[in-house]
Design a protein around this motif. Sequence first.
Motif, PDB file in Angstrom:
ATOM      1  N   ARG A  28       0.824  -1.213   0.000  1.00 43.86           N
ATOM      2  CA  ARG A  28       0.000   0.000   0.000  1.00 43.86           C
ATOM      3  C   ARG A  28       0.857   1.261   0.000  1.00 43.86           C
ATOM      4  O   ARG A  28       1.956   1.277   0.557  1.00 43.86           O
ATOM      5  N   ALA A  29       0.306   2.313  -0.596  1.00 40.38           N
ATOM      6  CA  ALA A  29       0.980   3.609  -0.628  1.00 40.38           C
ATOM      7  C   ALA A  29       0.940   4.241   0.753  1.00 40.38           C
ATOM      8  O   ALA A  29      -0.133   4.510   1.286  1.00 40.38           O
ATOM      9  N   ASP A  30       2.099   4.470   1.334  1.00 36.27           N
ATOM     10  CA  ASP A  30       2.183   5.126   2.638  1.00 36.27           C
ATOM     11  C   ASP A  30       2.464   6.614   2.400  1.00 36.27           C
ATOM     12  O   ASP A  30       3.592   7.087   2.532  1.00 36.27           O
ATOM     13  N   ILE A  31       1.412   7.318   2.009  1.00 41.88           N
ATOM     14  CA  ILE A  31       1.502   8.745   1.709  1.00 41.88           C
ATOM     15  C   ILE A  31       0.473   9.485   2.552  1.00 41.88           C
ATOM     16  O   ILE A  31      -0.550   8.915   2.919  1.00 41.88           O
ATOM     17  N   ALA A  32       0.754  10.745   2.860  1.00 41.99           N
ATOM     18  CA  ALA A  32      -0.129  11.527   3.734  1.00 41.99           C
ATOM     19  C   ALA A  32      -1.321  12.103   2.990  1.00 41.99           C
ATOM     20  O   ALA A  32      -2.382  12.302   3.575  1.00 41.99           O
ATOM     21  N   GLU A  33      -1.138  12.365   1.697  1.00 39.70           N
ATOM     22  CA  GLU A  33      -2.222  12.940   0.900  1.00 39.70           C
ATOM     23  C   GLU A  33      -2.130  12.386  -0.512  1.00 39.70           C
ATOM     24  O   GLU A  33      -1.093  11.836  -0.902  1.00 39.70           O
ATOM     25  N   THR A  47       6.126   2.686   1.106  1.00 39.63           N
ATOM     26  CA  THR A  47       5.126   1.773   1.665  1.00 39.63           C
ATOM     27  C   THR A  47       5.137   1.754   3.189  1.00 39.63           C
ATOM     28  O   THR A  47       4.192   1.254   3.802  1.00 39.63           O
ATOM     29  N   GLY A  48       6.207   2.245   3.801  1.00 34.53           N
ATOM     30  CA  GLY A  48       6.334   2.187   5.264  1.00 34.53           C
ATOM     31  C   GLY A  48       6.701   0.802   5.765  1.00 34.53           C
ATOM     32  O   GLY A  48       6.719   0.553   6.970  1.00 34.53           O
ATOM     33  N   ILE A 104      -3.080   8.586  -6.905  1.00 34.80           N
ATOM     34  CA  ILE A 104      -2.762   7.563  -5.904  1.00 34.80           C
ATOM     35  C   ILE A 104      -3.232   8.121  -4.569  1.00 34.80           C
ATOM     36  O   ILE A 104      -2.821   9.209  -4.171  1.00 34.80           O
ATOM     37  N   VAL A 105      -4.101   7.384  -3.894  1.00 35.75           N
ATOM     38  CA  VAL A 105      -4.622   7.859  -2.610  1.00 35.75           C
ATOM     39  C   VAL A 105      -3.928   7.127  -1.465  1.00 35.75           C
ATOM     40  O   VAL A 105      -3.436   6.006  -1.641  1.00 35.75           O
TER      41      VAL A 105
END
Length: 145
Positions: A28-33, A47-48, A104-105
């Motif tokens: 999974r995308a480990d992004i804040a926004e 991904t964290g 990408i969310v």
Amino acid sequence: MLKVKIVNKSQWPDPAYATVASAGMDLRADIAEPVVLKPLERRLVPTGIFIELPAGYEAQVRPRSGLATKHGVTVINSPGTVDADYRGELKVSLVNLSSEPFEIVPGERIAQMVVAAHETVEWEKVEALSETERGAGGWGSTGAK
């Protein structure tokens, strides 16, 4: 069952198999926004996730078929290889091959990871290789059908 050490610094669940017969686990995308991936743009998406694979194993990062087919978003270095001695964060190198921007969310499943055993090769120098029916025939040499 292979035990692999994991540190998950993301807010998302650990990578997991979607079904009992799945070969890959979603990353999974480990992004804040949300992040917009423009047409033909490449981006390294965190991904964290940090893993410790045993020697003799690798993790392959592969595209998700739905993202590739529906949106033209794929893993550019497919499959990306994570070696057993790598201890950094798993990041996914995505590219948008479509003509439309793709958003990408946070937490989106962006790739899948397959853990596989591999062999270590020791070269045996010889003067010639054995003959086969195919021989040195390369790309397309076996025909279209």
